[in-house]
Design a protein around this motif. Structure first.
Motif, short mmCIF file in Angstrom:
data_model
loop_
_atom_site.label_atom_id
_atom_site.label_comp_id
_atom_site.label_asym_id
_atom_site.label_seq_id
_atom_site.Cartn_x
_atom_site.Cartn_y
_atom_site.Cartn_z
N MET A 1 0.82 -1.21 0.00
CA MET A 1 0.00 0.00 0.00
C MET A 1 0.86 1.27 0.00
O MET A 1 1.91 1.29 0.65
CB MET A 1 -0.90 0.02 1.23
N SER A 2 0.39 2.27 -0.71
CA SER A 2 1.19 3.49 -0.81
C SER A 2 1.16 4.29 0.50
O SER A 2 0.19 4.24 1.24
CB SER A 2 0.66 4.38 -1.92
N VAL A 3 2.24 5.03 0.73
CA VAL A 3 2.33 5.91 1.89
C VAL A 3 2.18 7.36 1.40
O VAL A 3 2.88 7.78 0.48
CB VAL A 3 3.70 5.72 2.60
N TYR A 4 1.27 8.10 2.02
CA TYR A 4 1.04 9.50 1.63
C TYR A 4 1.54 10.45 2.72
O TYR A 4 1.20 10.29 3.89
CB TYR A 4 -0.44 9.76 1.36
N THR A 5 2.34 11.42 2.29
CA THR A 5 2.89 12.42 3.21
C THR A 5 2.28 13.78 2.89
O THR A 5 2.25 14.17 1.72
CB THR A 5 4.42 12.55 3.02
N LEU A 6 1.82 14.49 3.92
CA LEU A 6 1.45 15.90 3.75
C LEU A 6 2.57 16.70 4.41
O LEU A 6 2.96 16.38 5.54
CB LEU A 6 0.11 16.20 4.43
N ALA A 7 3.11 17.69 3.70
CA ALA A 7 4.22 18.46 4.27
C ALA A 7 3.94 19.95 4.25
O ALA A 7 3.30 20.45 3.32
CB ALA A 7 5.50 18.16 3.49
N LEU A 8 4.46 20.63 5.28
CA LEU A 8 4.30 22.08 5.39
C LEU A 8 5.67 22.74 5.56
O LEU A 8 6.52 22.23 6.29
CB LEU A 8 3.46 22.46 6.61
N GLU A 9 5.82 23.90 4.92
CA GLU A 9 7.06 24.68 5.03
C GLU A 9 6.68 26.15 5.17
O GLU A 9 5.92 26.68 4.36
CB GLU A 9 7.91 24.45 3.75
N SER A 10 7.22 26.79 6.24
CA SER A 10 6.93 28.23 6.43
C SER A 10 8.10 28.90 7.18
O SER A 10 7.88 29.78 8.00
CB SER A 10 5.64 28.42 7.23
N SER A 11 9.34 28.48 6.86
CA SER A 11 10.46 28.97 7.68
C SER A 11 10.89 30.39 7.35
O SER A 11 11.54 31.04 8.16
CB SER A 11 11.65 28.03 7.54
#
Ligand code: KG4
Ligand code: ZN
Length: 344
Positions: A1-11
Protein backbone atom coordinates in the motif's frame (compact mmCIF):
# COMPACT_ATOMS: atom_id res chain seq x y z
CA UNK A 1 0.00 0.00 0.00
CA UNK A 2 1.19 3.49 -0.81
CA UNK A 3 2.33 5.91 1.89
CA UNK A 4 1.04 9.50 1.63
CA UNK A 5 2.89 12.42 3.21
CA UNK A 6 1.45 15.90 3.75
CA UNK A 7 4.22 18.46 4.27
CA UNK A 8 4.30 22.08 5.39
CA UNK A 9 7.06 24.68 5.03
CA UNK A 10 6.93 28.23 6.43
CA UNK A 11 10.46 28.97 7.68
CA UNK A 12 11.02 32.21 5.77
CA UNK A 13 9.00 33.93 3.05
CA UNK A 14 7.36 31.01 1.26
CA UNK A 15 4.22 29.30 2.56
CA UNK A 16 4.15 25.87 1.01
CA UNK A 17 2.26 22.59 1.28
CA UNK A 18 2.90 19.38 -0.65
CA UNK A 19 1.59 15.85 -0.92
CA UNK A 20 3.99 13.00 -1.72
CA UNK A 21 3.41 9.37 -2.51
CA UNK A 22 5.96 6.87 -1.19
CA UNK A 23 8.41 9.64 -0.35
CA UNK A 24 9.69 10.35 -3.83
CA UNK A 25 6.68 11.05 -6.02
CA UNK A 26 5.47 14.64 -5.75
CA UNK A 27 1.69 14.70 -6.22
CA UNK A 28 1.45 18.43 -5.46
CA UNK A 29 3.78 21.21 -4.35
CA UNK A 30 1.94 24.50 -3.78
CA UNK A 31 4.16 27.50 -3.05
CA UNK A 32 2.79 30.90 -2.07
CA UNK A 33 5.71 33.31 -2.29
CA UNK A 34 5.88 36.58 -0.39
CA UNK A 35 8.90 37.83 -2.32
CA UNK A 36 7.01 40.73 -4.00
CA UNK A 37 5.70 41.87 -0.57
CA UNK A 38 9.15 41.97 1.06
CA UNK A 39 10.90 43.43 -1.99
CA UNK A 40 10.00 47.02 -1.10
CA UNK A 41 11.73 46.61 2.28
CA UNK A 42 14.93 45.19 0.76
CA UNK A 43 14.62 41.91 2.68
CA UNK A 44 12.26 39.70 4.64
CA UNK A 45 10.38 41.54 7.44
CA UNK A 46 9.68 38.79 10.02
CA UNK A 47 6.42 40.20 11.39
CA UNK A 48 4.98 40.70 7.90
CA UNK A 49 6.12 37.19 6.92
CA UNK A 50 4.29 35.65 9.91
CA UNK A 51 1.06 37.48 9.07
CA UNK A 52 1.12 36.29 5.48
CA UNK A 53 1.87 32.73 6.54
CA UNK A 54 -1.23 32.87 8.76
CA UNK A 55 -3.34 34.01 5.81
CA UNK A 56 -1.88 31.47 3.40
CA UNK A 57 -1.32 28.30 5.39
CA UNK A 58 -4.85 26.84 5.23
CA UNK A 59 -5.45 27.76 1.55
CA UNK A 60 -2.12 26.17 0.47
CA UNK A 61 -2.91 22.96 2.42
CA UNK A 62 -6.36 22.78 0.79
CA UNK A 63 -4.84 23.42 -2.63
CA UNK A 64 -2.10 20.80 -2.12
CA UNK A 65 -4.68 18.13 -1.18
CA UNK A 66 -6.90 19.14 -4.10
CA UNK A 67 -4.04 19.15 -6.65
CA UNK A 68 -2.91 15.73 -5.42
CA UNK A 69 -6.48 14.43 -5.47
CA UNK A 70 -5.89 13.05 -1.98
CA UNK A 71 -8.13 13.44 1.08
CA UNK A 72 -6.82 14.34 4.52
CA UNK A 73 -7.94 10.91 5.82
CA UNK A 74 -5.63 9.25 3.24
CA UNK A 75 -2.56 10.98 4.71
CA UNK A 76 -0.22 8.73 6.73
CA UNK A 77 1.90 11.41 8.39
CA UNK A 78 2.33 15.19 8.44
CA UNK A 79 5.86 16.58 8.06
CA UNK A 80 6.52 20.16 9.12
CA UNK A 81 9.60 22.40 9.17
CA UNK A 82 10.27 23.22 12.84
CA UNK A 83 13.63 24.99 12.28
CA UNK A 84 15.90 26.69 11.55
CA UNK A 85 14.26 29.89 10.31
CA UNK A 86 12.29 32.92 11.50
CA UNK A 87 10.60 31.89 14.72
CA UNK A 88 7.28 33.64 14.04
CA UNK A 89 7.17 32.19 10.53
CA UNK A 90 8.03 28.66 11.69
CA UNK A 91 5.39 28.84 14.42
CA UNK A 92 2.62 29.21 11.84
CA UNK A 93 3.50 25.96 10.07
CA UNK A 94 4.16 24.13 13.32
CA UNK A 95 0.84 25.29 14.85
CA UNK A 96 -1.08 24.33 11.69
CA UNK A 97 0.55 20.89 11.57
CA UNK A 98 -0.05 20.29 15.28
CA UNK A 99 -3.69 21.37 14.91
CA UNK A 100 -4.20 18.99 12.01
CA UNK A 101 -2.47 16.17 13.84
CA UNK A 102 -4.51 16.77 17.00
CA UNK A 103 -7.80 16.91 15.09
CA UNK A 104 -7.18 13.84 12.93
CA UNK A 105 -4.74 11.70 14.91
CA UNK A 106 -2.32 11.68 11.95
CA UNK A 107 1.25 11.38 13.30
CA UNK A 108 3.56 14.38 13.18
CA UNK A 109 7.14 14.39 11.83
CA UNK A 110 9.48 17.30 12.80
CA UNK A 111 11.66 18.22 9.82
CA UNK A 112 14.91 20.19 9.81
CA UNK A 113 14.76 22.74 6.99
CA UNK A 114 18.32 22.13 5.74
CA UNK A 115 17.88 18.35 5.78
CA UNK A 116 14.84 19.06 3.60
CA UNK A 117 17.00 21.03 1.16
CA UNK A 118 19.40 18.09 0.88
CA UNK A 119 16.52 15.64 0.36
CA UNK A 120 15.24 17.70 -2.60
CA UNK A 121 17.91 15.81 -4.51
CA UNK A 122 16.08 12.52 -3.98
CA UNK A 123 13.00 14.01 -5.67
CA UNK A 124 14.91 15.32 -8.68
CA UNK A 125 17.09 12.21 -9.03
CA UNK A 126 15.04 9.03 -8.54
CA UNK A 127 18.09 6.73 -8.53
CA UNK A 128 20.12 8.73 -6.01
CA UNK A 129 20.94 6.88 -2.77
CA UNK A 130 23.30 7.78 0.10
CA UNK A 131 26.20 8.05 0.66
CA UNK A 132 27.04 11.35 -1.02
CA UNK A 133 28.58 14.73 -0.32
CA UNK A 134 26.22 17.71 -0.33
CA UNK A 135 27.15 21.34 -0.80
CA UNK A 136 24.38 23.22 1.01
CA UNK A 137 24.13 26.87 0.00
CA UNK A 138 21.13 28.98 0.95
CA UNK A 139 20.28 32.44 2.21
CA UNK A 140 20.96 31.40 5.79
CA UNK A 141 23.45 28.51 5.52
CA UNK A 142 26.59 27.40 3.77
CA UNK A 143 27.97 23.98 4.64
CA UNK A 144 29.43 20.76 3.37
CA UNK A 145 27.51 17.77 4.64
CA UNK A 146 28.44 14.11 4.31
CA UNK A 147 25.15 12.26 3.94
CA UNK A 148 26.25 8.81 5.04
CA UNK A 149 22.79 7.33 5.18
CA UNK A 150 19.17 8.57 5.16
CA UNK A 151 19.51 9.17 8.91
CA UNK A 152 23.21 9.96 9.32
CA UNK A 153 24.71 13.34 8.51
CA UNK A 154 28.16 14.71 9.23
CA UNK A 155 28.85 18.41 8.85
CA UNK A 156 32.39 18.80 7.51
CA UNK A 157 32.38 22.57 7.76
CA UNK A 158 30.14 25.59 7.65
CA UNK A 159 30.32 29.34 7.42
CA UNK A 160 31.80 31.32 10.28
CA UNK A 161 29.88 34.44 9.31
CA UNK A 162 27.70 35.22 6.27
CA UNK A 163 26.02 32.52 4.23
CA UNK A 164 26.71 32.55 0.47
CA UNK A 165 23.15 33.70 -0.32
CA UNK A 166 23.39 36.43 2.30
CA UNK A 167 26.59 37.73 0.66
CA UNK A 168 24.89 37.70 -2.76
CA UNK A 169 21.88 39.57 -1.37
CA UNK A 170 23.94 42.19 0.49
CA UNK A 171 26.17 43.01 -2.47
CA UNK A 172 23.18 43.08 -4.82
CA UNK A 173 21.43 45.52 -2.50
CA UNK A 174 24.42 47.89 -2.49
CA UNK A 175 24.50 47.66 -6.28
CA UNK A 176 20.87 48.76 -6.39
CA UNK A 177 19.09 45.45 -7.06
CA UNK A 178 15.86 44.42 -5.33
CA UNK A 179 15.56 41.51 -2.88
CA UNK A 180 16.47 38.71 -3.37
CA UNK A 181 19.58 39.87 -5.14
CA UNK A 182 21.28 36.55 -5.95
CA UNK A 183 19.52 35.99 -9.28
CA UNK A 184 20.30 39.60 -10.36
CA UNK A 185 24.02 39.19 -9.68
CA UNK A 186 23.89 35.86 -11.50
CA UNK A 187 22.34 37.47 -14.60
CA UNK A 188 24.67 40.48 -14.57
CA UNK A 189 27.75 38.29 -14.04
CA UNK A 190 27.15 36.67 -17.43
CA UNK A 191 27.93 40.01 -19.10
CA UNK A 192 31.07 40.74 -17.08
CA UNK A 193 34.69 39.63 -16.87
CA UNK A 194 35.19 37.34 -13.84
CA UNK A 195 38.91 38.10 -13.83
CA UNK A 196 38.54 41.90 -13.93
CA UNK A 197 38.92 42.37 -10.16
CA UNK A 198 40.72 40.06 -7.74
CA UNK A 199 38.56 39.70 -4.63
CA UNK A 200 39.78 37.73 -1.57
CA UNK A 201 39.00 34.06 -0.99
CA UNK A 202 39.08 33.28 2.71
CA UNK A 203 40.13 30.01 4.40
CA UNK A 204 41.25 28.57 1.09
CA UNK A 205 43.95 26.26 2.48
CA UNK A 206 43.41 22.54 1.67
CA UNK A 207 41.68 20.52 4.37
CA UNK A 208 39.80 23.54 5.71
CA UNK A 209 36.09 22.98 5.06
CA UNK A 210 34.88 26.12 6.83
CA UNK A 211 33.68 29.16 4.92
CA UNK A 212 33.87 32.90 5.50
CA UNK A 213 32.34 35.49 3.18
CA UNK A 214 32.41 38.64 5.34
CA UNK A 215 35.91 39.63 4.14
CA UNK A 216 34.81 39.27 0.53
CA UNK A 217 31.71 41.35 1.21
CA UNK A 218 33.83 44.13 2.80
CA UNK A 219 36.30 44.00 -0.10
CA UNK A 220 33.51 44.51 -2.65
CA UNK A 221 31.98 47.33 -0.60
CA UNK A 222 35.41 49.02 -0.26
CA UNK A 223 35.99 48.67 -4.00
CA UNK A 224 32.62 50.26 -4.81
CA UNK A 225 33.09 53.07 -2.23
CA UNK A 226 36.59 53.95 -3.32
CA UNK A 227 35.58 54.02 -6.98
CA UNK A 228 32.65 56.33 -6.30
CA UNK A 229 34.72 58.60 -3.99
CA UNK A 230 37.26 59.02 -6.78
CA UNK A 231 34.43 59.70 -9.21
CA UNK A 232 35.52 56.75 -11.34
CA UNK A 233 33.12 54.66 -13.43
CA UNK A 234 32.08 51.32 -11.98
CA UNK A 235 31.70 48.48 -14.44
CA UNK A 236 28.82 46.76 -12.64
CA UNK A 237 28.94 43.57 -14.70
CA UNK A 238 32.67 43.11 -13.96
CA UNK A 239 32.05 43.62 -10.24
CA UNK A 240 29.20 41.06 -10.30
CA UNK A 241 31.24 38.53 -12.30
CA UNK A 242 34.38 38.93 -10.16
CA UNK A 243 32.43 38.76 -6.90
CA UNK A 244 30.50 35.70 -8.07
CA UNK A 245 33.73 34.01 -9.18
CA UNK A 246 35.27 34.55 -5.73
CA UNK A 247 32.30 32.78 -4.10
CA UNK A 248 32.02 30.04 -6.71
CA UNK A 249 35.76 29.24 -6.66
CA UNK A 250 35.70 28.76 -2.89
CA UNK A 251 32.55 26.59 -3.00
CA UNK A 252 33.84 24.40 -5.83
CA UNK A 253 37.40 24.03 -4.47
CA UNK A 254 36.19 23.02 -1.01
CA UNK A 255 33.66 20.59 -2.45
CA UNK A 256 36.40 18.95 -4.53
CA UNK A 257 38.77 18.80 -1.57
CA UNK A 258 36.06 17.35 0.73
CA UNK A 259 35.05 14.71 -1.84
CA UNK A 260 38.67 13.54 -2.20
CA UNK A 261 39.16 13.53 1.58
CA UNK A 262 36.07 11.36 2.05
CA UNK A 263 36.64 9.25 -1.06
CA UNK A 264 33.12 10.23 -2.12
CA UNK A 265 32.26 10.37 -5.82
CA UNK A 266 28.59 11.39 -5.65
CA UNK A 267 28.11 15.13 -5.26
CA UNK A 268 24.81 16.93 -4.67
CA UNK A 269 23.98 20.58 -4.24
CA UNK A 270 21.16 22.04 -2.15
CA UNK A 271 19.60 25.39 -1.22
CA UNK A 272 18.56 28.51 -3.12
CA UNK A 273 22.08 29.48 -4.28
CA UNK A 274 22.31 26.16 -6.16
CA UNK A 275 20.21 27.92 -8.84
CA UNK A 276 23.28 30.07 -9.60
CA UNK A 277 24.36 29.46 -13.18
CA UNK A 278 28.02 30.27 -12.55
CA UNK A 279 28.11 27.79 -9.68
CA UNK A 280 26.33 25.08 -11.67
CA UNK A 281 28.67 25.38 -14.65
CA UNK A 282 31.78 25.37 -12.43
CA UNK A 283 30.59 22.44 -10.29
CA UNK A 284 29.62 20.41 -13.32
CA UNK A 285 33.00 21.05 -14.93
CA UNK A 286 34.87 20.12 -11.73
CA UNK A 287 32.85 16.91 -11.32
CA UNK A 288 33.48 15.93 -14.93
CA UNK A 289 37.21 16.53 -14.54
CA UNK A 290 37.43 14.57 -11.28
CA UNK A 291 35.18 11.71 -12.41
CA UNK A 292 32.46 12.57 -9.87
CA UNK A 293 28.73 12.22 -10.53
CA UNK A 294 26.92 15.50 -10.03
CA UNK A 295 23.26 15.68 -8.96
CA UNK A 296 21.21 18.86 -8.69
CA UNK A 297 17.64 19.49 -7.52
CA UNK A 298 16.53 21.89 -10.29
CA UNK A 299 15.09 25.38 -9.80
CA UNK A 300 11.71 24.75 -8.10
CA UNK A 301 13.06 22.15 -5.69
CA UNK A 302 16.21 24.13 -4.80
CA UNK A 303 14.46 27.15 -3.26
CA UNK A 304 12.09 26.78 -0.30
CA UNK A 305 9.23 24.34 -0.94
CA UNK A 306 7.25 21.75 1.00
CA UNK A 307 7.97 18.80 -1.32
CA UNK A 308 11.56 18.60 -0.04
CA UNK A 309 10.21 18.67 3.54
CA UNK A 310 7.83 15.84 2.62
CA UNK A 311 10.66 13.71 1.23
CA UNK A 312 12.67 14.15 4.44
CA UNK A 313 9.53 13.45 6.53
CA UNK A 314 8.88 10.20 4.64
CA UNK A 315 12.33 8.78 5.47
CA UNK A 316 12.05 9.96 9.09
CA UNK A 317 8.65 8.25 9.36
CA UNK A 318 10.19 5.06 7.96
CA UNK A 319 12.75 5.31 10.77
CA UNK A 320 9.99 5.89 13.37
CA UNK A 321 11.00 9.49 14.06
CA UNK A 322 7.69 11.04 15.04
CA UNK A 323 7.09 13.76 17.62
CA UNK A 324 4.23 14.65 19.89
CA UNK A 325 2.31 17.90 20.29
CA UNK A 326 5.10 19.40 22.43
CA UNK A 327 6.91 20.20 19.18
CA UNK A 328 8.04 23.83 19.13
CA UNK A 329 9.59 26.08 16.51
CA UNK A 330 13.40 26.33 16.79
CA UNK A 331 14.92 29.35 15.05
CA UNK A 332 18.41 27.92 15.34
CA UNK A 333 19.01 24.19 15.39
CA UNK A 334 21.85 22.08 13.96
CA UNK A 335 21.36 19.39 11.30
CA UNK A 336 20.81 15.96 12.82
CA UNK A 337 19.12 17.25 16.01
CA UNK A 338 16.68 14.85 17.65
CA UNK A 339 13.64 17.13 18.02
CA UNK A 340 11.28 14.29 18.86
CA UNK A 341 13.13 13.65 22.14
CA UNK A 342 13.74 17.31 22.96
CA UNK A 343 10.03 18.15 22.70
CA UNK A 344 9.07 15.78 25.47
O1 KG4 B 1 17.20 28.18 0.16
P1 KG4 B 1 16.54 29.50 -0.03
O2 KG4 B 1 15.32 29.57 -0.93
O3 KG4 B 1 16.09 30.10 1.32
C1 KG4 B 1 16.81 29.90 2.51
O4 KG4 B 1 16.57 28.85 3.16
O5 KG4 B 1 17.68 30.76 2.78
O6 KG4 B 1 17.68 30.48 -0.56
C2 KG4 B 1 17.46 31.84 -0.84
C3 KG4 B 1 18.78 32.44 -1.26
C4 KG4 B 1 18.73 33.96 -1.40
O7 KG4 B 1 19.85 34.49 -0.71
C5 KG4 B 1 18.85 34.18 -2.90
O8 KG4 B 1 19.47 35.39 -3.26
C6 KG4 B 1 19.69 33.00 -3.31
O9 KG4 B 1 19.18 31.93 -2.55
N1 KG4 B 1 19.60 32.71 -4.74
C7 KG4 B 1 20.62 32.88 -5.60
C8 KG4 B 1 20.13 32.56 -6.90
N2 KG4 B 1 18.82 32.20 -6.77
C9 KG4 B 1 18.51 32.29 -5.44
N3 KG4 B 1 21.90 33.26 -5.38
C10 KG4 B 1 22.70 33.32 -6.45
N4 KG4 B 1 22.31 33.06 -7.72
C11 KG4 B 1 21.05 32.66 -7.98
N5 KG4 B 1 20.67 32.39 -9.23
ZN1 ZN C 1 15.76 27.27 2.53
Amino acid sequence: MSVYTLALESSCDETSAAVLKDGRTVLSNVISSQVPIHRKFGGVVPEIASRHHIEQVIPVIDQALEDANVKLEDIDHIGVTYGPGLVGALLVGVAAAKGLSFATGIPLVPVHHMEGHIFANFLANPTLEPPFLSLVVSGGHTMLVHVKDYEEFQILGQTRDDAAGEAFDKIARVMGFPYPGGPHIDALAKEGNPNAIEFPKALSEPGNFEFSFSGLKSAVLNYLNSKSQKGEDIHQADVAASFQKAIVDVLVDKTKDAAHTLGETNITIAGGVSANQGLQVALEAMCKEEGFTYYKPGKILSTDNAAMIGCRAYYMAQAGKFCDLHLNAKPSVPIGTVAWVEGK
